[in-house]
Motif scaffolding. Sequence first.
Motif, PDB file in Angstrom:
ATOM      1  N   HIS A 146       5.405  32.147 -61.446  1.00 29.80           N
ATOM      2  CA  HIS A 146       4.970  31.116 -60.505  1.00 29.80           C
ATOM      3  C   HIS A 146       6.135  30.237 -60.051  1.00 29.80           C
ATOM      4  CE1 HIS A 146       0.846  31.628 -62.576  1.00 29.80           C
ATOM      5  NE2 HIS A 146       0.874  32.305 -61.432  1.00 29.80           N
ATOM      6  N   GLY A 147       6.254  30.111 -58.734  1.00 29.88           N
ATOM      7  CA  GLY A 147       7.272  29.262 -58.147  1.00 29.88           C
ATOM      8  C   GLY A 147       6.651  28.153 -57.319  1.00 29.88           C
ATOM      9  N   ARG A 148       7.478  27.487 -56.544  1.00 29.48           N
ATOM     10  CA  ARG A 148       7.030  26.341 -55.736  1.00 29.48           C
ATOM     11  C   ARG A 148       5.845  26.699 -54.858  1.00 29.48           C
ATOM     12  NH1 ARG A 148      11.250  22.693 -53.222  1.00 29.48           N
ATOM     13  NH2 ARG A 148      10.369  23.560 -51.308  1.00 29.48           N
ATOM     14  N   ALA A 149       5.927  27.837 -54.208  1.00 31.24           N
ATOM     15  CA  ALA A 149       4.868  28.220 -53.268  1.00 31.24           C
ATOM     16  C   ALA A 149       3.533  28.398 -53.978  1.00 31.24           C
ATOM     17  CB  ALA A 149       5.260  29.503 -52.544  1.00 31.24           C
ATOM     18  N   HIS A 150       3.571  28.939 -55.198  1.00 32.63           N
ATOM     19  CA  HIS A 150       2.336  29.105 -55.961  1.00 32.63           C
ATOM     20  C   HIS A 150       1.698  27.745 -56.275  1.00 32.63           C
ATOM     21  CE1 HIS A 150       4.351  32.989 -56.834  1.00 32.63           C
ATOM     22  NE2 HIS A 150       3.107  33.467 -56.919  1.00 32.63           N
ATOM     23  N   PHE A 151       2.541  26.803 -56.680  1.00 31.61           N
ATOM     24  CA  PHE A 151       2.014  25.481 -57.019  1.00 31.61           C
ATOM     25  C   PHE A 151       1.418  24.798 -55.786  1.00 31.61           C
ATOM     26  CE2 PHE A 151       4.555  26.291 -60.721  1.00 31.61           C
ATOM     27  CZ  PHE A 151       3.899  25.624 -61.750  1.00 31.61           C
ATOM     28  N   ALA A 152       2.032  25.010 -54.630  1.00 33.00           N
ATOM     29  CA  ALA A 152       1.519  24.416 -53.396  1.00 33.00           C
ATOM     30  C   ALA A 152       0.182  25.041 -53.009  1.00 33.00           C
ATOM     31  CB  ALA A 152       2.538  24.591 -52.274  1.00 33.00           C
ATOM     32  N   ARG A 153       0.125  26.383 -53.010  1.00 36.72           N
ATOM     33  CA  ARG A 153      -1.121  27.035 -52.600  1.00 36.72           C
ATOM     34  C   ARG A 153      -2.247  26.738 -53.594  1.00 36.72           C
ATOM     35  NH1 ARG A 153      -2.276  31.944 -49.067  1.00 36.72           N
ATOM     36  NH2 ARG A 153      -4.533  32.066 -49.277  1.00 36.72           N
ATOM     37  N   ALA A 154      -1.963  26.770 -54.879  1.00 34.55           N
ATOM     38  CA  ALA A 154      -3.004  26.496 -55.872  1.00 34.55           C
ATOM     39  C   ALA A 154      -3.580  25.097 -55.700  1.00 34.55           C
ATOM     40  CB  ALA A 154      -2.445  26.669 -57.281  1.00 34.55           C
ATOM     41  N   ALA A 155      -2.734  24.132 -55.311  1.00 28.83           N
ATOM     42  CA  ALA A 155      -3.219  22.769 -55.088  1.00 28.83           C
ATOM     43  C   ALA A 155      -4.200  22.729 -53.915  1.00 28.83           C
ATOM     44  CB  ALA A 155      -2.045  21.835 -54.838  1.00 28.83           C
ATOM     45  N   LEU A 156      -3.868  23.394 -52.818  1.00 28.48           N
ATOM     46  CA  LEU A 156      -4.767  23.443 -51.656  1.00 28.48           C
ATOM     47  C   LEU A 156      -6.071  24.142 -52.008  1.00 28.48           C
ATOM     48  CD1 LEU A 156      -2.168  24.433 -48.899  1.00 28.48           C
ATOM     49  CD2 LEU A 156      -2.972  22.147 -49.494  1.00 28.48           C
ATOM     50  N   GLU A 157      -5.971  25.230 -52.750  1.00 24.92           N
ATOM     51  CA  GLU A 157      -7.175  25.947 -53.171  1.00 24.92           C
ATOM     52  C   GLU A 157      -8.027  25.079 -54.090  1.00 24.92           C
ATOM     53  OE1 GLU A 157      -5.430  30.544 -52.942  1.00 24.92           O
ATOM     54  OE2 GLU A 157      -5.412  29.469 -54.861  1.00 24.92           O
ATOM     55  N   GLY A 158      -7.387  24.313 -54.976  1.00 23.46           N
ATOM     56  CA  GLY A 158      -8.128  23.471 -55.897  1.00 23.46           C
ATOM     57  C   GLY A 158      -8.975  22.434 -55.196  1.00 23.46           C
ATOM     58  N   VAL A 159      -8.440  21.829 -54.126  1.00 24.89           N
ATOM     59  CA  VAL A 159      -9.218  20.859 -53.345  1.00 24.89           C
ATOM     60  C   VAL A 159     -10.487  21.518 -52.792  1.00 24.89           C
ATOM     61  CG1 VAL A 159      -9.223  19.471 -51.229  1.00 24.89           C
ATOM     62  CG2 VAL A 159      -7.227  19.435 -52.752  1.00 24.89           C
ATOM     63  N   LEU A 160     -10.343  22.740 -52.275  1.00 25.40           N
ATOM     64  CA  LEU A 160     -11.492  23.428 -51.679  1.00 25.40           C
ATOM     65  C   LEU A 160     -12.453  23.947 -52.739  1.00 25.40           C
ATOM     66  CD1 LEU A 160      -9.706  25.349 -48.776  1.00 25.40           C
ATOM     67  CD2 LEU A 160     -10.907  23.156 -48.703  1.00 25.40           C
ATOM     68  N   PHE A 161     -11.944  24.380 -53.885  1.00 22.43           N
ATOM     69  CA  PHE A 161     -12.844  24.814 -54.969  1.00 22.43           C
ATOM     70  C   PHE A 161     -13.716  23.649 -55.440  1.00 22.43           C
ATOM     71  CE2 PHE A 161      -9.698  28.359 -56.248  1.00 22.43           C
ATOM     72  CZ  PHE A 161     -10.412  29.302 -55.518  1.00 22.43           C
ATOM     73  N   ASN A 162     -13.131  22.459 -55.500  1.00 22.36           N
ATOM     74  CA  ASN A 162     -13.924  21.298 -55.913  1.00 22.36           C
ATOM     75  C   ASN A 162     -15.029  21.012 -54.901  1.00 22.36           C
ATOM     76  OD1 ASN A 162     -14.184  18.957 -57.831  1.00 22.36           O
ATOM     77  ND2 ASN A 162     -13.902  17.830 -55.927  1.00 22.36           N
ATOM     78  N   LEU A 163     -14.717  21.123 -53.614  1.00 27.60           N
ATOM     79  CA  LEU A 163     -15.740  20.947 -52.579  1.00 27.60           C
ATOM     80  C   LEU A 163     -16.792  22.040 -52.652  1.00 27.60           C
ATOM     81  CD1 LEU A 163     -13.411  19.843 -49.668  1.00 27.60           C
ATOM     82  CD2 LEU A 163     -15.299  18.489 -50.591  1.00 27.60           C
ATOM     83  N   LEU A 164     -16.376  23.272 -52.964  1.00 28.74           N
ATOM     84  CA  LEU A 164     -17.338  24.368 -53.113  1.00 28.74           C
ATOM     85  C   LEU A 164     -18.286  24.090 -54.271  1.00 28.74           C
ATOM     86  CD1 LEU A 164     -18.385  27.164 -52.307  1.00 28.74           C
ATOM     87  CD2 LEU A 164     -16.622  28.156 -53.796  1.00 28.74           C
ATOM     88  N   ARG A 165     -17.765  23.509 -55.341  1.00 28.70           N
ATOM     89  CA  ARG A 165     -18.625  23.161 -56.465  1.00 28.70           C
ATOM     90  C   ARG A 165     -19.712  22.169 -56.032  1.00 28.70           C
ATOM     91  NH1 ARG A 165     -21.867  24.157 -60.315  1.00 28.70           N
ATOM     92  NH2 ARG A 165     -21.946  22.640 -62.012  1.00 28.70           N
ATOM     93  N   ILE A 166     -19.335  21.175 -55.246  1.00 30.72           N
ATOM     94  CA  ILE A 166     -20.329  20.219 -54.739  1.00 30.72           C
ATOM     95  C   ILE A 166     -21.332  20.937 -53.836  1.00 30.72           C
ATOM     96  CG2 ILE A 166     -20.676  18.046 -53.510  1.00 30.72           C
ATOM     97  CD1 ILE A 166     -17.699  17.429 -54.058  1.00 30.72           C
ATOM     98  N   GLU A 167     -20.831  21.837 -52.980  1.00 27.79           N
ATOM     99  CA  GLU A 167     -21.721  22.557 -52.058  1.00 27.79           C
ATOM    100  C   GLU A 167     -22.737  23.392 -52.823  1.00 27.79           C
ATOM    101  OE1 GLU A 167     -23.435  25.621 -49.622  1.00 27.79           O
ATOM    102  OE2 GLU A 167     -22.033  25.983 -51.283  1.00 27.79           O
ATOM    103  N   ARG A 168     -22.334  24.007 -53.918  1.00 28.53           N
ATOM    104  CA  ARG A 168     -23.264  24.836 -54.687  1.00 28.53           C
ATOM    105  C   ARG A 168     -24.362  23.990 -55.323  1.00 28.53           C
ATOM    106  NH1 ARG A 168     -20.474  30.165 -57.407  1.00 28.53           N
ATOM    107  NH2 ARG A 168     -19.770  31.063 -55.434  1.00 28.53           N
ATOM    108  N   ILE A 169     -24.026  22.794 -55.754  1.00 27.44           N
ATOM    109  CA  ILE A 169     -25.053  21.887 -56.268  1.00 27.44           C
ATOM    110  C   ILE A 169     -25.972  21.455 -55.130  1.00 27.44           C
ATOM    111  CG2 ILE A 169     -25.466  19.647 -57.371  1.00 27.44           C
ATOM    112  CD1 ILE A 169     -22.669  19.975 -58.686  1.00 27.44           C
TER     113      ILE A 169
END
Length: 492
Positions: A372-395
């Motif tokens: 994992h390099g810089r780009a991985h950390f950047a993309r994972a952060a963006l994905e994490g924001v959306l995964f959290n929103l998806l969790r709310i959407e599923r509820i």
Amino acid sequence: MNCILGVDIGTTNVKALAFQPETGQIIAHASAPLATLNPQPGFAEQDPDEVWTHLIGVLDEVCREVDQQQGRIEAVGFSAAMHSCMAVDDTGKPLTNAILWSDNRAEKQADSLRGEQATLGKDIYQQTGTPLHPMIPLCKLAWFRENNLRLLRRATGWISIKEYIWHKLTGNYQIDYSIATATGLFDSQRKEWYPPALEFAGIRIEQLSEPVPTTYAGKLNNPSLPGSISAGLANAGLYIGASDGCLANLGAGAIEAGITTITIGTSGAIRRTVQRPLREEKGRLFSYILNVNDPVDRNYYVVGGPTNNGANVLQWVSEKLMQAETEAVLAEAATVAAGSDHLLFLPYLQGERAPLWDAGVRGSYLNVDWQHGRAHFARAALEGVLFNLLRIERILSRYTGPTKVIHANGGFAQSAFWVQMMADIFGVPVRLNESNESGAIGAILLTMKAMGRVSSLVEATRQVGFGQTFEPDADRHRQYRLVYERFEKALP
């Protein structure tokens, strides 16, 4: 040429738009930034007089622009941020700054309603529809009860920044049902202040404003306003409007079944519009009034969940982690495949509201390894924001049905890469709003309904324009479903 003004009093900006209904065009626009004060760690405040000064400047600019085009302002509708709280004396002078939604000083009081006073907390949630969190005025007032009881009792009124502005314009202390339902003090079924909540907060009903419908009309009553405003609004009705979250849904055209709105600015929110109040069994979803007691149209409630962690996560990655401009960070993140090679990010940099409602939770990277390099950390952060929103959407979807399309707005919408990622993660089309000013536009549409210029809010949303639609990629969506399962298991 008649027009309607939409005013949006946010936490970062105050804005005004002049909308011409016959052409569907915005003919004037003005905006001014607002400063947030942090006098102590965990405190977030604004100077209410600064907000008023900037509002007057914005109104002055828009009134002059409309006048130059030989226009006539027919009405003004108001949108405002939720959860602010301030004290005033009997002359209307502020005794405190406006305490904002992002202020966490009342963490202890919120914890009490989820802990030793959980029975009371559950009762308050059931009656108000407001999740228990330091952001809400209920908990902020309880903080004053424990830390400055003399001020709590001495204040003639405890109001929001919107009530302060409304009083300065009309001379009346009134609060719309929408802002009221976000206080944790308001019985949304009976449309009145809820005595057990007031008792916990330590205040009297006389210290609160008169609740009124979101279509309520008042009149300008302030002889000290600049001449351009006094003249421009002389014959205009003032419509009290609703909260920014509810009006953002209306302004995004998300009023019918199957449409979910996602806004990602500094923070974010996911919302649906429904016809009846919602109460989630664990108290994780809000339920705020948009429009009720209408003799012709349906009742509407906006339900969903807010997140503390939106584009501020991208800002953190850019400034603290990669020390690069956001455009460069987004471009670098795009070089990594969906799923970030198993790297996960829990995006809780500033505590979290939905779905955790835990001001003390913090973020973390998981599964970090040598590749994992810089780009991985950047993309994972963006994905994490959306995964959290998806969790709310599923509820949320358990109560409101599945999402068929997302109407998206906010600063994140400027990145096609991030918007496409949303479509791939949620597995539904994402439609961008033509304008990011959905709060002010929502205020205009609700005002049109209140004036009788449209027969229903559904008809009002036909004025909303849209830009590009992003379709989900089936292969990436399948991959993201597997990644999301790991994200959900990793949640606190």
